[in-house]
Design a protein around this motif. Structure first.
Motif, PDB file in Angstrom:
ATOM      1  N   LYS A 135       0.829  -1.204   0.000  1.00  0.00           N
ATOM      2  CA  LYS A 135       0.000   0.000   0.000  1.00  0.00           C
ATOM      3  C   LYS A 135       0.867   1.259   0.000  1.00  0.00           C
ATOM      4  O   LYS A 135       0.653   2.186  -0.789  1.00  0.00           O
ATOM      5  N   ASP A 136       1.867   1.287   0.883  1.00  0.00           N
ATOM      6  CA  ASP A 136       2.723   2.470   0.974  1.00  0.00           C
ATOM      7  C   ASP A 136       3.496   2.712  -0.321  1.00  0.00           C
ATOM      8  O   ASP A 136       3.586   3.843  -0.809  1.00  0.00           O
ATOM      9  N   LEU A 137       4.047   1.632  -0.888  1.00  0.00           N
ATOM     10  CA  LEU A 137       4.904   1.811  -2.055  1.00  0.00           C
ATOM     11  C   LEU A 137       4.104   2.151  -3.306  1.00  0.00           C
ATOM     12  O   LEU A 137       4.515   3.010  -4.093  1.00  0.00           O
ATOM     13  N   ILE A 138       2.969   1.526  -3.494  1.00  0.00           N
ATOM     14  CA  ILE A 138       2.191   1.815  -4.702  1.00  0.00           C
ATOM     15  C   ILE A 138       1.659   3.248  -4.670  1.00  0.00           C
ATOM     16  O   ILE A 138       1.615   3.937  -5.692  1.00  0.00           O
ATOM     17  N   GLU A 139       1.306   3.728  -3.478  1.00  0.00           N
ATOM     18  CA  GLU A 139       0.848   5.121  -3.361  1.00  0.00           C
ATOM     19  C   GLU A 139       1.998   6.097  -3.628  1.00  0.00           C
ATOM     20  O   GLU A 139       1.818   7.125  -4.282  1.00  0.00           O
ATOM     21  N   ALA A 140       3.187   5.754  -3.143  1.00  0.00           N
ATOM     22  CA  ALA A 140       4.359   6.605  -3.382  1.00  0.00           C
ATOM     23  C   ALA A 140       4.729   6.615  -4.864  1.00  0.00           C
ATOM     24  O   ALA A 140       5.102   7.658  -5.419  1.00  0.00           O
ATOM     25  N   CYS A 141       4.598   5.464  -5.517  1.00  0.00           N
ATOM     26  CA  CYS A 141       4.907   5.387  -6.944  1.00  0.00           C
ATOM     27  C   CYS A 141       3.941   6.249  -7.753  1.00  0.00           C
ATOM     28  O   CYS A 141       4.350   6.945  -8.683  1.00  0.00           O
ATOM     29  N   GLY A 144       4.849   9.838  -7.233  1.00  0.00           N
ATOM     30  CA  GLY A 144       6.090  10.207  -7.909  1.00  0.00           C
ATOM     31  C   GLY A 144       6.080   9.909  -9.391  1.00  0.00           C
ATOM     32  O   GLY A 144       7.112  10.057 -10.059  1.00  0.00           O
ATOM     33  N   ASP A 145       4.935   9.454  -9.921  1.00  0.00           N
ATOM     34  CA  ASP A 145       4.796   9.134 -11.345  1.00  0.00           C
ATOM     35  C   ASP A 145       5.813   8.074 -11.767  1.00  0.00           C
ATOM     36  O   ASP A 145       6.510   8.208 -12.770  1.00  0.00           O
ATOM     37  N   VAL A 146       5.874   7.008 -10.976  1.00  0.00           N
ATOM     38  CA  VAL A 146       6.788   5.896 -11.242  1.00  0.00           C
ATOM     39  C   VAL A 146       5.970   4.631 -11.484  1.00  0.00           C
ATOM     40  O   VAL A 146       5.013   4.332 -10.772  1.00  0.00           O
ATOM     41  N   TYR A 147       6.357   3.912 -12.506  1.00  0.00           N
ATOM     42  CA  TYR A 147       5.743   2.645 -12.909  1.00  0.00           C
ATOM     43  C   TYR A 147       5.880   1.643 -11.748  1.00  0.00           C
ATOM     44  O   TYR A 147       6.922   1.553 -11.120  1.00  0.00           O
ATOM     45  N   PHE A 148       4.823   0.844 -11.465  1.00  0.00           N
ATOM     46  CA  PHE A 148       4.856  -0.081 -10.327  1.00  0.00           C
ATOM     47  C   PHE A 148       4.498  -1.505 -10.744  1.00  0.00           C
ATOM     48  O   PHE A 148       3.517  -1.730 -11.450  1.00  0.00           O
ATOM     49  N   GLY A 149       5.306  -2.456 -10.279  1.00  0.00           N
ATOM     50  CA  GLY A 149       5.045  -3.854 -10.578  1.00  0.00           C
ATOM     51  C   GLY A 149       5.201  -4.728  -9.356  1.00  0.00           C
ATOM     52  O   GLY A 149       5.846  -4.351  -8.372  1.00  0.00           O
ATOM     53  N   ILE A 150       4.600  -5.923  -9.403  1.00  0.00           N
ATOM     54  CA  ILE A 150       4.668  -6.844  -8.274  1.00  0.00           C
ATOM     55  C   ILE A 150       5.262  -8.188  -8.703  1.00  0.00           C
ATOM     56  O   ILE A 150       4.890  -8.750  -9.735  1.00  0.00           O
ATOM     57  N   TYR A 151       6.201  -8.652  -7.907  1.00  0.00           N
ATOM     58  CA  TYR A 151       6.732 -10.004  -8.054  1.00  0.00           C
ATOM     59  C   TYR A 151       6.029 -10.864  -7.012  1.00  0.00           C
ATOM     60  O   TYR A 151       5.973 -10.504  -5.829  1.00  0.00           O
ATOM     61  N   VAL A 152       5.458 -11.995  -7.431  1.00  0.00           N
ATOM     62  CA  VAL A 152       4.782 -12.907  -6.505  1.00  0.00           C
ATOM     63  C   VAL A 152       5.349 -14.304  -6.730  1.00  0.00           C
ATOM     64  O   VAL A 152       5.047 -14.947  -7.739  1.00  0.00           O
ATOM     65  N   SER A 153       6.178 -14.762  -5.808  1.00  0.00           N
ATOM     66  CA  SER A 153       6.837 -16.058  -5.971  1.00  0.00           C
ATOM     67  C   SER A 153       5.821 -17.180  -6.117  1.00  0.00           C
ATOM     68  O   SER A 153       4.864 -17.287  -5.348  1.00  0.00           O
ATOM     69  N   ILE A 154       6.031 -18.021  -7.112  1.00  0.00           N
ATOM     70  CA  ILE A 154       5.175 -19.192  -7.279  1.00  0.00           C
ATOM     71  C   ILE A 154       5.506 -20.228  -6.205  1.00  0.00           C
ATOM     72  O   ILE A 154       4.625 -20.851  -5.634  1.00  0.00           O
ATOM     73  N   LEU A 155       6.783 -20.351  -5.905  1.00  0.00           N
ATOM     74  CA  LEU A 155       7.209 -21.264  -4.843  1.00  0.00           C
ATOM     75  C   LEU A 155       6.911 -20.638  -3.481  1.00  0.00           C
ATOM     76  O   LEU A 155       7.063 -19.440  -3.299  1.00  0.00           O
ATOM     77  N   LEU A 181      -3.942  -8.924  -4.303  1.00  0.00           N
ATOM     78  CA  LEU A 181      -3.019  -7.939  -4.864  1.00  0.00           C
ATOM     79  C   LEU A 181      -3.597  -7.252  -6.104  1.00  0.00           C
ATOM     80  O   LEU A 181      -3.273  -6.100  -6.390  1.00  0.00           O
ATOM     81  N   SER A 182      -4.450  -7.966  -6.811  1.00  0.00           N
ATOM     82  CA  SER A 182      -5.002  -7.438  -8.061  1.00  0.00           C
ATOM     83  C   SER A 182      -6.219  -6.555  -7.854  1.00  0.00           C
ATOM     84  O   SER A 182      -6.596  -5.806  -8.762  1.00  0.00           O
ATOM     85  N   THR A 183      -6.859  -6.648  -6.685  1.00  0.00           N
ATOM     86  CA  THR A 183      -8.130  -5.944  -6.497  1.00  0.00           C
ATOM     87  C   THR A 183      -8.129  -4.912  -5.371  1.00  0.00           C
ATOM     88  O   THR A 183      -9.061  -4.112  -5.285  1.00  0.00           O
ATOM     89  N   GLN A 184      -7.094  -4.898  -4.527  1.00  0.00           N
ATOM     90  CA  GLN A 184      -7.143  -4.042  -3.340  1.00  0.00           C
ATOM     91  C   GLN A 184      -6.272  -2.795  -3.412  1.00  0.00           C
ATOM     92  O   GLN A 184      -6.328  -1.951  -2.516  1.00  0.00           O
ATOM     93  N   TYR A 185      -5.480  -2.661  -4.475  1.00  0.00           N
ATOM     94  CA  TYR A 185      -4.511  -1.559  -4.497  1.00  0.00           C
ATOM     95  C   TYR A 185      -4.590  -0.685  -5.744  1.00  0.00           C
ATOM     96  O   TYR A 185      -3.714   0.130  -5.976  1.00  0.00           O
ATOM     97  N   GLY A 186      -5.616  -0.860  -6.534  1.00  0.00           N
ATOM     98  CA  GLY A 186      -5.714  -0.049  -7.738  1.00  0.00           C
ATOM     99  C   GLY A 186      -4.858  -0.597  -8.865  1.00  0.00           C
ATOM    100  O   GLY A 186      -4.440  -1.761  -8.841  1.00  0.00           O
ATOM    101  N   PRO A 187      -4.543   0.239  -9.863  1.00  0.00           N
ATOM    102  CA  PRO A 187      -3.815  -0.229 -11.042  1.00  0.00           C
ATOM    103  C   PRO A 187      -2.414  -0.755 -10.725  1.00  0.00           C
ATOM    104  O   PRO A 187      -1.671  -0.166  -9.949  1.00  0.00           O
TER     105      PRO A 187
END
Length: 268
Positions: A135-141, A144-155, A181-187
């Motif tokens: 939540k904190d990082l996606i809002e900061a991104c 700051g107009d910074v592209y945001f992505g998520i890594y989600v380990s399969i293992l 992760l896909s529905t609670q934090y916006g784009p």
């Protein structure tokens, strides 16, 4: 005389251009050389430099082994000086236009307030268990107009240790985490999956593709083969495992008769 020569050359040039223009009506547009990148893929390319942040339980259990095995105590997770905006400013100062964060690595610790497991920030001392790195990082991104992505380990080594009382199998457990992760934090701009042990786990990747397609229609998927079958218009398949130097374990496979990678092929 010089003026006359100049005017003659100008008339000849204009006449030539007009002739070319009139003939252009007979020229057919060439067929596109497929695949054509869509907007999500173009945004990924335009980002140019993307910072990958490996942050989680292993940050507080430093060693030469990056894995983590699910036995780590969430109490140890306590980033008291965490400042998401400082991360974004540091990324921009370094020339990065995007940040991809490990929301969950192989140890299974979740950097967000998940309902799937207590192996998460909710069981930590950080902000009395109320903190949420995502939540904190996606809002900061966004600020700051910074592209945001998520890594989600399969293992997930923590799930391997004791399973879950809430889910019958790991596929359902993993899907529920991706849904949060896909529905609670916006784009979300990017999903980042690595292929470590991917084919050994009973995961419905077509269902995950449907989830991403429905909840994050503008996100790109960066991974090493499997999702490209189900989201071909938004996948960016990396060439082999970390660094692209060799096949990514069992993630490369033959799909619809197209060999993505020959496992017997030696590393470069």
């Amino acid at each position: 005389m010089k003026k006359y020569l100049f005017l003659s050359a100008l008339v000849i040039c204009i006449a030539g251009c007009l002739n070319q223009k009139s003939g252009s009506e007979n020229i057919t547009e060439p067929e596109p050389f497929l695949p054509i990148p869509n907007e999500a893929q173009l945004n990924w390319h335009k980002a140019e430099y993307i910072m990958f942040v490996h942050f989680g339980m292993k940050t507080f259990y430093p060693s030469n082994d990056h894995m983590g095995y699910g036995k780590e105590d969430p109490i140890e997770f306590n980033p008291i000086n965490f400042d998401a905006m400082q991360w974004v400013n540091a990324a921009k100062a370094g020339g990065f236009k995007g940040i991809v964060l490990t929301t969950k690595h192989h140890d299974g610790f979740c950097n967000w307030q998940t309902e799937t497991t207590d192996h998460s920030v909710a069981s930590s001392l950080w902000r009395n268990g109320k903190g949420d790195i995502i939540k904190d990082l996606i809002e900061a991104c966004r600020q700051g107009d910074v592209y945001f992505g998520i890594y989600v380990s399969i293992l997930d080594k923590h799930y391997e240790l004791g399973g879950s009382d809430l889910y019958d199998n790991y596929g359902d457990y993993y899907y529920a985490q991706l849904k949060e992760l896909s529905t609670q934090y916006g784009p979300v701009d990017e999903y980042w999956f690595d292929g470590y042990k991917a084919d050994e786990l009973k995961i419905d990747y077509s269902m995950i593709a449907d989830l991403i397609r429905e909840t994050q229609p503008n996100a790109v998927v960066y991974e090493s083969g499997t999702m490209a079958e189900f989201l071909p218009d938004r996948s960016l398949a990396w060439p082999g495992r970390h660094g692209g130097l060799s096949p990514d374990q069992n993630y490369r496979q033959e799909i619809e008769g197209v060999l993505r990678w020959d496992p017997s092929e030696p590393s470069i």
